[in-house]
Scaffold this motif. Structure first.
Motif, PDB file in Angstrom:
ATOM      1  N   SER A 213       2.489 -10.644 -20.123  1.00 61.23           N
ATOM      2  CA  SER A 213       3.212 -11.675 -19.400  1.00 61.23           C
ATOM      3  C   SER A 213       2.305 -12.308 -18.375  1.00 61.23           C
ATOM      4  N   PRO A 214       2.400 -13.624 -18.189  1.00 58.75           N
ATOM      5  CA  PRO A 214       1.624 -14.256 -17.147  1.00 58.75           C
ATOM      6  C   PRO A 214       2.310 -14.183 -15.786  1.00 58.75           C
ATOM      7  N   ARG A 215       3.520 -13.583 -15.758  1.00 60.61           N
ATOM      8  CA  ARG A 215       4.269 -13.591 -14.505  1.00 60.61           C
ATOM      9  C   ARG A 215       3.739 -12.522 -13.576  1.00 60.61           C
ATOM     10  N   PRO A 216       3.470 -12.805 -12.271  1.00 61.83           N
ATOM     11  CA  PRO A 216       2.988 -11.791 -11.417  1.00 61.83           C
ATOM     12  C   PRO A 216       4.033 -11.349 -10.476  1.00 61.83           C
ATOM     13  N   ALA A 217       3.607 -10.442  -9.651  1.00 56.81           N
ATOM     14  CA  ALA A 217       4.510  -9.857  -8.760  1.00 56.81           C
ATOM     15  C   ALA A 217       4.342 -10.346  -7.381  1.00 56.81           C
ATOM     16  N   LYS A 218       5.486 -10.561  -6.742  1.00 63.72           N
ATOM     17  CA  LYS A 218       5.400 -10.896  -5.334  1.00 63.72           C
ATOM     18  C   LYS A 218       4.983  -9.645  -4.564  1.00 63.72           C
ATOM     19  N   ALA A 219       4.268  -9.856  -3.470  1.00 62.08           N
ATOM     20  CA  ALA A 219       3.899  -8.787  -2.555  1.00 62.08           C
ATOM     21  C   ALA A 219       3.234  -7.631  -3.264  1.00 62.08           C
ATOM     22  N   ALA A 220       2.323  -7.929  -4.177  1.00 60.73           N
ATOM     23  CA  ALA A 220       1.628  -6.859  -4.885  1.00 60.73           C
ATOM     24  C   ALA A 220       0.544  -6.268  -4.015  1.00 60.73           C
ATOM     25  N   ALA A 221       0.426  -4.930  -4.038  1.00 62.07           N
ATOM     26  CA  ALA A 221      -0.681  -4.273  -3.352  1.00 62.07           C
ATOM     27  C   ALA A 221      -1.962  -4.617  -4.102  1.00 62.07           C
ATOM     28  N   ALA A 222      -2.977  -5.011  -3.379  1.00 65.90           N
ATOM     29  CA  ALA A 222      -4.203  -5.520  -3.986  1.00 65.90           C
ATOM     30  C   ALA A 222      -4.793  -4.521  -4.966  1.00 65.90           C
ATOM     31  N   GLY A 223      -5.123  -5.031  -6.149  1.00 65.83           N
ATOM     32  CA  GLY A 223      -5.817  -4.218  -7.137  1.00 65.83           C
ATOM     33  C   GLY A 223      -4.941  -3.355  -8.005  1.00 65.83           C
TER      34      GLY A 223
ATOM     35  N   ASP B 170      -3.848  -0.076   4.964  1.00 66.76           N
ATOM     36  CA  ASP B 170      -2.893   1.020   5.066  1.00 66.76           C
ATOM     37  C   ASP B 170      -1.838   0.918   3.974  1.00 66.76           C
ATOM     38  N   SER B 171      -1.328  -0.306   3.763  1.00 67.19           N
ATOM     39  CA  SER B 171      -0.350  -0.512   2.701  1.00 67.19           C
ATOM     40  C   SER B 171      -0.968  -0.227   1.344  1.00 67.19           C
ATOM     41  N   ARG B 172      -2.174  -0.707   1.122  1.00 69.56           N
ATOM     42  CA  ARG B 172      -2.855  -0.452  -0.135  1.00 69.56           C
ATOM     43  C   ARG B 172      -3.070   1.045  -0.343  1.00 69.56           C
ATOM     44  N   SER B 173      -3.386   1.762   0.737  1.00 64.82           N
ATOM     45  CA  SER B 173      -3.625   3.197   0.645  1.00 64.82           C
ATOM     46  C   SER B 173      -2.371   3.924   0.182  1.00 64.82           C
ATOM     47  N   ALA B 174      -1.216   3.531   0.727  1.00 67.57           N
ATOM     48  CA  ALA B 174       0.037   4.167   0.326  1.00 67.57           C
ATOM     49  C   ALA B 174       0.343   3.901  -1.140  1.00 67.57           C
ATOM     50  N   ALA B 175       0.173   2.656  -1.563  1.00 69.86           N
ATOM     51  CA  ALA B 175       0.427   2.315  -2.967  1.00 69.86           C
ATOM     52  C   ALA B 175      -0.561   3.005  -3.890  1.00 69.86           C
ATOM     53  N   ASP B 176      -1.818   3.077  -3.462  1.00 66.49           N
ATOM     54  CA  ASP B 176      -2.855   3.690  -4.287  1.00 66.49           C
ATOM     55  C   ASP B 176      -2.595   5.174  -4.468  1.00 66.49           C
ATOM     56  N   ALA B 177      -2.061   5.830  -3.447  1.00 70.87           N
ATOM     57  CA  ALA B 177      -1.733   7.244  -3.563  1.00 70.87           C
ATOM     58  C   ALA B 177      -0.611   7.470  -4.567  1.00 70.87           C
ATOM     59  N   ALA B 178       0.310   6.521  -4.638  1.00 71.68           N
ATOM     60  CA  ALA B 178       1.439   6.649  -5.567  1.00 71.68           C
ATOM     61  C   ALA B 178       1.061   6.259  -6.987  1.00 71.68           C
ATOM     62  N   PHE B 179       0.362   5.125  -7.128  1.00 74.78           N
ATOM     63  CA  PHE B 179       0.148   4.548  -8.454  1.00 74.78           C
ATOM     64  C   PHE B 179      -1.294   4.143  -8.719  1.00 74.78           C
TER      65      PHE B 179
ATOM     66  N   GLY C  99      -2.024  -4.545  -9.547  1.00 73.61           N
ATOM     67  CA  GLY C  99      -1.319  -5.354 -10.533  1.00 73.61           C
ATOM     68  C   GLY C  99       0.172  -5.112 -10.518  1.00 73.61           C
ATOM     69  N   ASP C 100       0.747  -4.976 -11.686  1.00 69.09           N
ATOM     70  CA  ASP C 100       2.188  -4.805 -11.829  1.00 69.09           C
ATOM     71  C   ASP C 100       2.679  -3.536 -11.124  1.00 69.09           C
ATOM     72  N   TYR C 101       1.858  -2.526 -11.074  1.00 72.38           N
ATOM     73  CA  TYR C 101       2.248  -1.273 -10.412  1.00 72.38           C
ATOM     74  C   TYR C 101       2.431  -1.462  -8.907  1.00 72.38           C
ATOM     75  N   GLY C 102       1.710  -2.416  -8.324  1.00 74.82           N
ATOM     76  CA  GLY C 102       1.727  -2.556  -6.882  1.00 74.82           C
ATOM     77  C   GLY C 102       2.679  -3.598  -6.357  1.00 74.82           C
ATOM     78  N   ARG C 103       3.431  -4.267  -7.234  1.00 72.39           N
ATOM     79  CA  ARG C 103       4.335  -5.290  -6.729  1.00 72.39           C
ATOM     80  C   ARG C 103       5.621  -4.653  -6.209  1.00 72.39           C
ATOM     81  N   ARG C 104       6.354  -5.439  -5.442  1.00 76.45           N
ATOM     82  CA  ARG C 104       7.642  -4.965  -4.916  1.00 76.45           C
ATOM     83  C   ARG C 104       8.648  -4.865  -6.058  1.00 76.45           C
ATOM     84  N   PRO C 105       9.225  -3.694  -6.299  1.00 80.10           N
ATOM     85  CA  PRO C 105      10.171  -3.556  -7.412  1.00 80.10           C
ATOM     86  C   PRO C 105      11.416  -4.416  -7.191  1.00 80.10           C
ATOM     87  N   ASP C 106      12.011  -4.844  -8.295  1.00 82.90           N
ATOM     88  CA  ASP C 106      13.249  -5.604  -8.227  1.00 82.90           C
ATOM     89  C   ASP C 106      14.371  -4.807  -8.889  1.00 82.90           C
ATOM     90  N   ALA C 107      15.530  -5.434  -9.024  1.00 79.04           N
ATOM     91  CA  ALA C 107      16.695  -4.721  -9.544  1.00 79.04           C
ATOM     92  C   ALA C 107      16.504  -4.283 -10.990  1.00 79.04           C
TER      93      ALA C 107
END
Length: 331
Positions: A132-142, A11-20, A144-152
């Motif tokens: 960058s080799p840095r990844p995102a915390k709480a990234a929606a699967a698949g 469900d979370s992946r579906s919401a992220a996939d619809a956005a990005f 990548g950078d688009y699916g991680r939790r945004p920061d400040a």
């Protein structure tokens, strides 16, 4: 109100996939009910991208009531600004983008920088080759950078990009360029480690793509075709490395506009026809409207111009039925 209870990861992946991602064009009823505030932001972005303006504004109001997180509140405000700007309300959009900036820029400006990245300087920056080799915390699967939790930093960059686009719409291209330079400097600052993104994923690619769009638009407004085309192509190169269908379509649209300004009319026409079909398939009504406006300007004969004008009017009518009110609304 955010829906309580246990939710499937899909469900979370579906919401992220619809956005990005690839599952664009869905209505509010077709999207999963959000289980947490970030999913509500994804929902609003997805609805706005499909031209469901009333539903997108409703999602943003719900998000404002559901969180005290300054990052999400900032993203809420800058997304409101984006929805208004798409319909020509640049002055009103600037009020929301200013609010978005005020929520996060002071903290970003005073936060200590993390240790310098080990990536060579030539590999950093805002260009399409950034890595960058840095990844995102709480990234929606698949995603990548688009699916991680945004920061400040993401939120501050969105606010600055929005303010630059607002300034551009109000004819202040020099201010737009300065705001974009400030955004680029922010994105190029050393950032805290996020973990492990997929190898080769550009850092903060979503915001960098958007920054390239407004750079291209600012150059176009100043009559500089070649720099506009370079910025648009940089945005497309980066977007093609990411998961967002909508970002790829908009990037191609800007390449087409800039190619026309640079005298590459045949390329612009071919791209515009391809973009129109992509918009139909993906349900990206606001982008299809913009593409129809471009096709009308590029059309070689009255028949093509009439077809483009009819397409633009049909998209405009659909947007209006979905709650979008153009600044030049008739009647």
């Amino acid at each position: 109100m955010i829906a309580p209870g246990t939710r499937l990861e899909s469900d979370s992946r579906s919401a992220a996939d619809a956005a990005f991602g690839a599952r664009t064009g869905r209505t509010a009823a077709e999207l999963p009910e959000p289980a947490e505030p970030l999913e509500m932001w994804w929902r609003a972005v997805a609805l706005g991208g499909a031209g469901h303006y009333a539903a997108a504004h409703t999602a943003l109001r719900r998000l404002s009531a559901a969180t005290t997180d300054p990052v999400l509140l900032s993203l809420t405000a800058s997304t409101q600004g984006s929805l208004l700007r798409q319909l020509g309300w640049h002055q009103r959009a600037a009020e929301y983008d200013g609010r978005a900036a005020g929520l996060v820029l002071p903290a970003v400006a005073t936060s200590p920088a993390a240790p310098q990245s080990t990536i060579p300087a030539a590999g950093r920056g805002s260009g399409p080759g950034s890595r960058s080799p840095r990844p995102a915390k709480a990234a929606a699967a698949g995603l990548g950078d688009y699916g991680r939790r945004p920061d400040a930093v993401d939120a501050a960059a969105d606010a600055l990009i929005g303010l630059a686009a607002d300034a551009l719409g109000l004819g202040r291209t020099a201010l737009s360029a300065r705001l974009l330079d400030r955004c680029a400097a922010l994105l190029d600052r050393p950032a805290p480690e996020y973990g492990a993104l997929d190898a080769g994923t550009p850092e903060r690619s979503r915001t960098r793509v958007r920054m390239h769009w407004v750079r291209a638009e600012t150059a176009l407004a100043d009559g500089h075709g070649a720099p506009a085309l370079a910025a648009a192509e940089a945005g497309l190169t980066l977007a093609e490395q990411g998961p967002s269908v909508r970002h790829r379509i908009k990037s191609r649209l800007l390449v087409a506009a800039a190619a026309s300004a640079a005298g590459q009319t045949a390329r612009a026409l071919a791209l515009a026809d391809h973009i129109d079909e992509e918009c139909r398939v993906s349900g990206s009504v606001p982008l299809r409207w913009a593409c129809a406006m471009l096709r009308g300007g590029l059309a070689a004969g009255p028949g093509d111009r009439d077809t483009a004008a009819a397409d633009a009017e049909a998209c405009r009518a659909l947007i209006s039925r979905r709650g979008g009110r153009f600044r030049d609304a008739r009647g």
